[in-house]
Design a protein around this motif. Structure first.
Motif, PDB file in Angstrom:
ATOM      1  N   LYS A 151      -5.914   8.589   1.617  1.00 15.83           N
ATOM      2  CA  LYS A 151      -6.381   9.039   2.937  1.00 15.83           C
ATOM      3  C   LYS A 151      -5.609  10.268   3.433  1.00 15.83           C
ATOM      4  O   LYS A 151      -5.695  10.623   4.606  1.00 15.83           O
ATOM      5  N   ARG A 154       5.252  -3.569   6.354  1.00  8.14           N
ATOM      6  CA  ARG A 154       3.823  -3.243   6.426  1.00  8.14           C
ATOM      7  C   ARG A 154       3.002  -4.471   6.053  1.00  8.14           C
ATOM      8  O   ARG A 154       3.122  -5.001   4.963  1.00  8.14           O
ATOM      9  N   TYR A 196      -9.957   1.552  12.153  1.00  7.47           N
ATOM     10  CA  TYR A 196     -10.564   2.451  11.158  1.00  7.47           C
ATOM     11  C   TYR A 196     -12.076   2.541  11.313  1.00  7.47           C
ATOM     12  O   TYR A 196     -12.814   2.277  10.367  1.00  7.47           O
ATOM     13  N   ASN A 226      -3.081   5.521  -2.288  1.00 10.02           N
ATOM     14  CA  ASN A 226      -3.803   5.512  -1.018  1.00 10.02           C
ATOM     15  C   ASN A 226      -4.175   6.973  -0.789  1.00 10.02           C
ATOM     16  O   ASN A 226      -3.302   7.841  -0.680  1.00 10.02           O
ATOM     17  N   ASP A 232       0.823  -1.201   0.000  1.00 11.88           N
ATOM     18  CA  ASP A 232       0.000   0.000   0.000  1.00 11.88           C
ATOM     19  C   ASP A 232       0.870   1.269   0.000  1.00 11.88           C
ATOM     20  O   ASP A 232       0.499   2.282   0.594  1.00 11.88           O
TER      21      ASP A 232
HETATM   22  C1  ADA Z   1      -3.204  -0.068   7.446  1.00  7.61           C
HETATM   23  C2  ADA Z   1      -1.748   0.171   7.151  1.00  7.61           C
HETATM   24  C3  ADA Z   1      -1.497   1.396   6.318  1.00  7.61           C
HETATM   25  C4  ADA Z   1      -2.580   1.599   5.271  1.00  7.61           C
HETATM   26  C5  ADA Z   1      -3.942   1.677   5.932  1.00  7.61           C
HETATM   27  C6  ADA Z   1      -5.115   1.810   4.953  1.00  7.61           C
HETATM   28  O1  ADA Z   1      -3.601   0.109   8.702  1.00  7.61           O
HETATM   29  O2  ADA Z   1      -0.949   0.185   8.286  1.00  7.61           O
HETATM   30  O3  ADA Z   1      -0.256   1.263   5.701  1.00  7.61           O
HETATM   31  O4  ADA Z   1      -2.537   0.560   4.361  1.00  7.61           O
HETATM   32  O5  ADA Z   1      -4.175   0.487   6.643  1.00  7.61           O
HETATM   33  O6  ADA Z   1      -5.202   2.813   4.270  1.00  7.61           O
HETATM   34  O7  ADA Z   1      -5.918   0.886   4.879  1.00  7.61           O
END
Ligand code: ADA
Length: 572
Positions: A537, A340, A433, A535, A135
């Protein structure tokens, strides 16, 4: 720029930045008929129009000139992800993992022109246990600076400085390692100095072709502490001298501060702190993982402007220039080794233990002088729920303890009540989350998490929510506040922050996932759920444009906690 200050004043050093010749090749050691490209160093090949998605081996080549017969030391601050270095046709270094430094030493180099060939490989396979489809993106090339030094026979290899506050006095515990390349033993004078504070002198004998470590503890009554309000830094200057001639030096910066977890709180200089932070990948939409200094400085300015007092270096050790900025700005750092989401099967890769322990050791040995680092962590979301996984967590946490006993250790888990390693950590950290991957209530989940920690070996230890967040595509607005919109990201972060920062919260810290959007591996499998191969976020996008949630977070992080308000009242 290698660091934010000069690391040597006596030892000649220069950065090998600029354009190097470049050519993709099929194997390490191959000498192509032509070198058709020129790429910037530091840099990653993805920033060249032809190599935006290249995964394989790339050869970087340049020549250097030396004016006299000397020993040379090359320091590579980070090559992604595997490096093989040749000097005048002979292999002088091999190193795995993009995010820690390594050296090559060449003895008795004659004056004249010399060739450096650097093979960098960013491909995946069994040989690479940590860099896997993931990720985030594994870029290719020398993503961090390369330095060339001239070193004498006897020279300083590394210096560690551990501040300790005992019986009301600051002390410094020194460990200085001196190396001798000569064929006979040597005796030199070692000077350990700290800006304006008492200096120490000591005679060291180093056997032929070996190293010797000097350990000393010294009291520094006049030292000013390093803390976020006033991050006082001291220049550490170590020198080697013989017959009044200072012939080598090593300069670093240190600060006096203590960290502990007494009474279930995370304390810095004896005072409880609440970490308000972001997770940061070293990734930029244009620069990839090869940050220019202004880009690093912009990141830290944005992080401070958000109201953060901390940053988590997810999921690998960071560029030292970024750590230097954190030292200067009084921003606490959670630094972690590289990993990770590795499953037990991935952790059973025959290369995993060796590679993972190497990055853990290098991270601590190379970065332990940074006062900003207050937590060492390992193995984000790996198999801390299985007996085999536990053996790895146990040995790496002990390794950290053996290299640095002054900082608490943690790991971020998503295994909730199935985790079997919580007893091994000093701080319990959960990645959760709520409202994004699950529809749980953040406040209830946080209390439930405290319960898991208490039952599973974490009773009496501080707790951190090390990740929470929501994707938002920059510019995607929705009156209906649908998932993926900037509005929905605001709602989710707000609900989380309201619960975690409430007056009755049991937390010692929160880290939002994440500071900026980042590129991920070319989508296959679950990564197909990552729109735009990113990603998303981030509170800012890959170009550092703030999303709506930037202001939401800033309002929460900049609001004073009840405790901060009452301290102010008491002072008044
Ligand atoms: C996990 C991880 C992150 C990222 C995140 C996500 O907790 O540690 O690297 O992947 O989720 O965005 O889902």
């Amino acid at each position: 720029m290698i660091r934010l200050f000069d690391t040597h004043e006596i030892r000649p050093i220069k950065e090998l930045e600029g354009m190097w010749e470049f050519q993709p090749v099929n194997r390490v050691g191959e000498i192509p008929a032509e070198m058709n490209y020129r790429l910037p160093v530091p840099g990653c090949w993805e920033s060249h129009p032809k190599f935006g998605t290249y995964q394989g081996i790339g050869l970087y080549r340049r020549t250097i000139r030396t004016e006299r017969r000397t020993h040379l030391r090359l320091e590579f601050k980070g090559v992604s992800h595997t490096a093989d270095v040749y000097f005048d046709g002979k292999k002088v270094a091999h190193h795995y993992n993009a995010y820690t430094a390594f050296e090559a030493i060449m003895v008795d180099v004659e004056p004249g022109e010399h060739e450096i060939r650097l093979y960098a490989d960013n491909s995946f396979g069994e040989q690479s246990a940590l860099h896997v489809e993931n990720d985030y993106y594994t870029y290719g090339g020398p993503i961090r600076p390369i330095a060339l030094e001239e070193i004498p026979d006897v020279h300083i290899e590394r210096v560690a400085f551990f501040p300790e506050f005992k019986q009301g006095v600051w002390r410094g515990r020194w460990q200085a390692k001196v190396r001798n390349l000569a064929a006979e033993a040597r005796e030199v004078e070692l000077l350990l100095g700290l800006d304006g504070l008492n200096a120490i002198g000591e005679t060291v004998r180093i056997d032929a072709q070996s190293s010797a470590t000097v350990e000393r503890t010294e009291a520094y009554e006049a030292a000013m502490p390093w803390n976020p309000e006033k991050p006082s830094l001291y220049t550490l200057r170590v020198q080697l001298r013989q017959n009044e001639d200072v012939f080598d030096d090593w300069i670093d910066r240190v600060g006096f501060r203590s960290v502990d977890t007494e009474g279930g709180e995370l304390r810095v200089n004896g005072k409880a702190v609440l970490l308000k932070g972001v997770n940061r990948h070293e990734d930029h939409a244009i620069a990839g993982a090869a940050f220019s200094f202004p880009d690093l400085a912009r990141d830290i300015e944005l992080i401070a402007d958000l109201g953060c007092n901390s940053v988590r270096t997810s999921h690998y050790p960071n560029d030292e220039r970024f750590l230097d900025l954190c030292d200067e700005m009084g921003i606490f750092v959670w630094e972690e080794n590289h990993a990770r989401g590795l499953t037990e099967e991935q952790m059973r890769n025959p290369n995993f233990r060796k590679q993972s322990e190497a990055v853990t050791r290098e991270m601590v040995e190379q970065h332990r002088n940074h006062p900003a680092i207050i937590i060492w962590a390992i193995l984000n979301e790996c198999a801390s729920d299985t007996p085999y996984g536990r053996t790895v967590y146990e040995s790496e946490l002990s390794l950290i303890r053996s290299l640095d006993s002054t900082r608490p250790r943690s790991f971020a888990t998503h295994h909730r009540n199935r985790d079997i390693c919580l007893d091994l950590a000093d701080i319990i950290s959960f990645n959760l989350y709520p409202l994004w991957y699950t529809d749980e209530d953040p406040g209830e989940l946080m209390r439930q998490a405290r319960g898991w920690a208490d039952e599973l070996g974490g009773a009496g230890k501080p707790m951190i929510i090390s990740e929470f967040g929501a994707d938002a595509y920059y510019g995607f607005r929705s009156r209906d506040r649908v998932k993926g919109s900037e509005e929905r990201q605001c709602d989710i972060l707000e609900e989380n922050l309201k619960a975690y920062l409430a007056a009755d919260s049991p937390l010692s810290g929160v880290y939002i996932w994440q500071f900026s959007d980042c590129r991920v591996t070319e989508a296959t499998g679950w990564l197909l759920s990552r729109g735009c191969t990113r990603n998303s976020k981030g509170l800012v996008d890959g170009y550092r444009r703030p999303k709506l949630a930037y202001d939401t977070v800033q309002a929460y992080f900049k609001a004073k906690t009840t405790e901060e308000k009452s301290t102010e009242k008491q002072r008044a």
